[in-house]
Design a protein around this motif. Structure first.
Motif, mmCIF file in Angstrom:
data_model
loop_
_atom_site.group_PDB
_atom_site.id
_atom_site.type_symbol
_atom_site.label_atom_id
_atom_site.label_comp_id
_atom_site.label_asym_id
_atom_site.label_seq_id
_atom_site.Cartn_x
_atom_site.Cartn_y
_atom_site.Cartn_z
ATOM 1 N N TRP A 101 17.163 28.337 -8.768
ATOM 2 C CA TRP A 101 15.733 29.169 -8.737
ATOM 3 C C TRP A 101 15.702 29.922 -7.504
ATOM 4 O O TRP A 101 15.190 31.020 -7.280
ATOM 5 C CB TRP A 101 14.739 28.204 -8.943
ATOM 6 C CG TRP A 101 14.348 28.143 -10.112
ATOM 7 C CD1 TRP A 101 14.883 27.240 -11.139
ATOM 8 C CD2 TRP A 101 13.042 28.641 -10.786
ATOM 9 N NE1 TRP A 101 14.258 27.377 -12.245
ATOM 10 C CE2 TRP A 101 13.047 27.988 -12.187
ATOM 11 C CE3 TRP A 101 11.982 29.220 -10.413
ATOM 12 C CZ2 TRP A 101 12.189 28.551 -13.150
ATOM 13 C CZ3 TRP A 101 11.163 29.551 -11.337
ATOM 14 C CH2 TRP A 101 11.257 29.059 -12.757
ATOM 15 N N TYR A 155 5.848 30.722 -8.916
ATOM 16 C CA TYR A 155 7.197 30.590 -7.860
ATOM 17 C C TYR A 155 7.265 31.965 -7.009
ATOM 18 O O TYR A 155 7.533 31.941 -6.130
ATOM 19 C CB TYR A 155 8.281 30.252 -8.849
ATOM 20 C CG TYR A 155 9.497 29.871 -7.791
ATOM 21 C CD1 TYR A 155 9.429 28.314 -7.581
ATOM 22 C CD2 TYR A 155 10.237 30.937 -7.384
ATOM 23 C CE1 TYR A 155 10.760 28.018 -6.917
ATOM 24 C CE2 TYR A 155 11.319 30.263 -6.675
ATOM 25 C CZ TYR A 155 11.459 28.970 -6.301
ATOM 26 O OH TYR A 155 12.541 28.546 -5.615
ATOM 27 N N ALA A 167 17.049 27.247 -17.256
ATOM 28 C CA ALA A 167 16.168 27.853 -16.432
ATOM 29 C C ALA A 167 15.385 26.639 -15.602
ATOM 30 O O ALA A 167 15.200 26.318 -14.323
ATOM 31 C CB ALA A 167 15.011 28.732 -16.921
ATOM 32 N N MET A 223 7.009 24.621 -16.354
ATOM 33 C CA MET A 223 8.427 24.646 -16.925
ATOM 34 C C MET A 223 8.567 23.568 -17.995
ATOM 35 O O MET A 223 9.281 23.977 -19.184
ATOM 36 C CB MET A 223 9.399 24.923 -15.968
ATOM 37 C CG MET A 223 9.515 26.207 -15.010
ATOM 38 S SD MET A 223 9.315 27.672 -16.239
ATOM 39 C CE MET A 223 10.812 27.583 -16.727
ATOM 40 N N VAL A 265 4.785 24.674 -10.666
ATOM 41 C CA VAL A 265 5.938 25.211 -11.244
ATOM 42 C C VAL A 265 6.783 24.252 -12.134
ATOM 43 O O VAL A 265 7.071 24.507 -13.553
ATOM 44 C CB VAL A 265 6.659 25.957 -10.410
ATOM 45 C CG1 VAL A 265 8.023 26.534 -11.303
ATOM 46 C CG2 VAL A 265 5.881 27.131 -9.615
ATOM 47 N N ALA A 297 13.775 32.348 -16.628
ATOM 48 C CA ALA A 297 12.726 32.307 -16.893
ATOM 49 C C ALA A 297 11.816 33.605 -17.184
ATOM 50 O O ALA A 297 10.954 33.550 -18.195
ATOM 51 C CB ALA A 297 11.962 31.659 -15.738
ATOM 52 N N TRP A 298 11.934 34.540 -16.456
ATOM 53 C CA TRP A 298 11.343 35.967 -16.867
ATOM 54 C C TRP A 298 11.976 36.447 -18.069
ATOM 55 O O TRP A 298 11.041 37.086 -18.762
ATOM 56 C CB TRP A 298 11.436 36.742 -15.517
ATOM 57 C CG TRP A 298 10.485 36.584 -14.789
ATOM 58 C CD1 TRP A 298 10.848 36.146 -13.329
ATOM 59 C CD2 TRP A 298 9.224 36.863 -14.651
ATOM 60 N NE1 TRP A 298 9.704 36.043 -12.631
ATOM 61 C CE2 TRP A 298 8.679 36.471 -13.283
ATOM 62 C CE3 TRP A 298 8.262 37.241 -15.746
ATOM 63 C CZ2 TRP A 298 7.203 36.531 -13.076
ATOM 64 C CZ3 TRP A 298 6.987 37.172 -15.295
ATOM 65 C CH2 TRP A 298 6.366 36.999 -14.085
ATOM 66 N N PHE A 355 15.650 31.493 -12.005
ATOM 67 C CA PHE A 355 14.312 32.284 -12.117
ATOM 68 C C PHE A 355 14.371 33.498 -13.031
ATOM 69 O O PHE A 355 13.270 33.814 -13.739
ATOM 70 C CB PHE A 355 14.076 32.685 -10.508
ATOM 71 C CG PHE A 355 12.883 33.524 -10.500
ATOM 72 C CD1 PHE A 355 11.620 32.872 -10.062
ATOM 73 C CD2 PHE A 355 12.850 34.960 -10.139
ATOM 74 C CE1 PHE A 355 10.534 33.739 -10.030
ATOM 75 C CE2 PHE A 355 11.704 35.816 -9.812
ATOM 76 C CZ PHE A 355 10.506 35.041 -9.736
ATOM 77 N N ALA A 414 6.529 30.815 -13.480
ATOM 78 C CA ALA A 414 7.693 32.227 -12.766
ATOM 79 C C ALA A 414 6.705 32.704 -11.825
ATOM 80 O O ALA A 414 7.139 33.176 -10.647
ATOM 81 C CB ALA A 414 8.281 32.813 -13.736
ATOM 82 N N VAL A 451 5.493 29.683 -19.386
ATOM 83 C CA VAL A 451 6.660 30.320 -18.281
ATOM 84 C C VAL A 451 6.346 31.249 -17.605
ATOM 85 O O VAL A 451 6.608 31.403 -16.405
ATOM 86 C CB VAL A 451 7.633 30.742 -19.493
ATOM 87 C CG1 VAL A 451 8.909 31.513 -18.918
ATOM 88 C CG2 VAL A 451 8.282 29.732 -20.155
#
Length: 163
Positions: A28, A118, A22, A70, A66, A142-143, A139, A115, A111
């Motif tokens: 992303w 973003y 990610a 990350m 972001v 990341a979730w 993206f 996210a 995280v």
């Protein structure tokens, strides 16, 4: 107990892989046509020679936040795995993995925050690009890493070392 340790370790390694992909891969945001943006570069696929042409992304403050979050999540996740291995071999029987769990909970918070920033500020981050496009798979990864890291942190907090 061995199976539980194996599952917890595998979950942690899965979270690490998700966070690395990610953070470092190139999708992303997917631009209309053949382009994609990651946290670091704006890459467009050149059809004539089948290569990627990449340039640095904008200097937007939200994007910098972001990026920092990350990278912080990666560092915290690596630290918590090292801490888990250290505690596994040095802690007394009956001890709890509080430090490892706390690091994993901080990973999930980083995280989640990255996210979310973003998602909320995507229009500001992508202001110089043509309208349209969609969130990319990085993206989404990341979730996916967020609830896994949260669950992992809670498991570590409740996990006791046994013989």
């Amino acid at each position: 107990m061995s199976l539980l340790l194996l599952v917890v370790s595998a979950l942690h390694i899965l979270i690490l892989i998700l966070l690395f992909v990610a953070t470092l891969d190139k999708s992303w945001w997917t631009l209309p046509g053949n382009g994609s943006l990651n946290l670091w570069y704006d890459c467009t696929r050149m059809n004539d020679n089948e290569t990627w042409a990449c340039s640095t992304v904008s200097e937007n403050g939200w994007l910098k936040a972001v990026q920092v979050l990350m990278v912080l999540s990666l560092i915290l996740c690596c630290l918590s795995f090292i801490l888990f291995m250290f505690q596994l071999y040095t802690m007394r029987r009956g001890g709890l993995f509080y430090a490892t769990g706390f690091c994993q909970l901080c990973t999930s918070l980083a995280v989640f925050t990255g996210a979310l920033i973003y998602a909320i500020h995507a229009k500001e981050i992508l202001a110089k690009y043509p309208p349209g496009g969609s969130f990319g798979y990085c993206f989404a990864l990341a979730w996916v890493a967020f609830p896994l890291a949260l669950a992992s942190g809670l498991i570590y907090i409740h996990l006791r070392k046994r013989e």
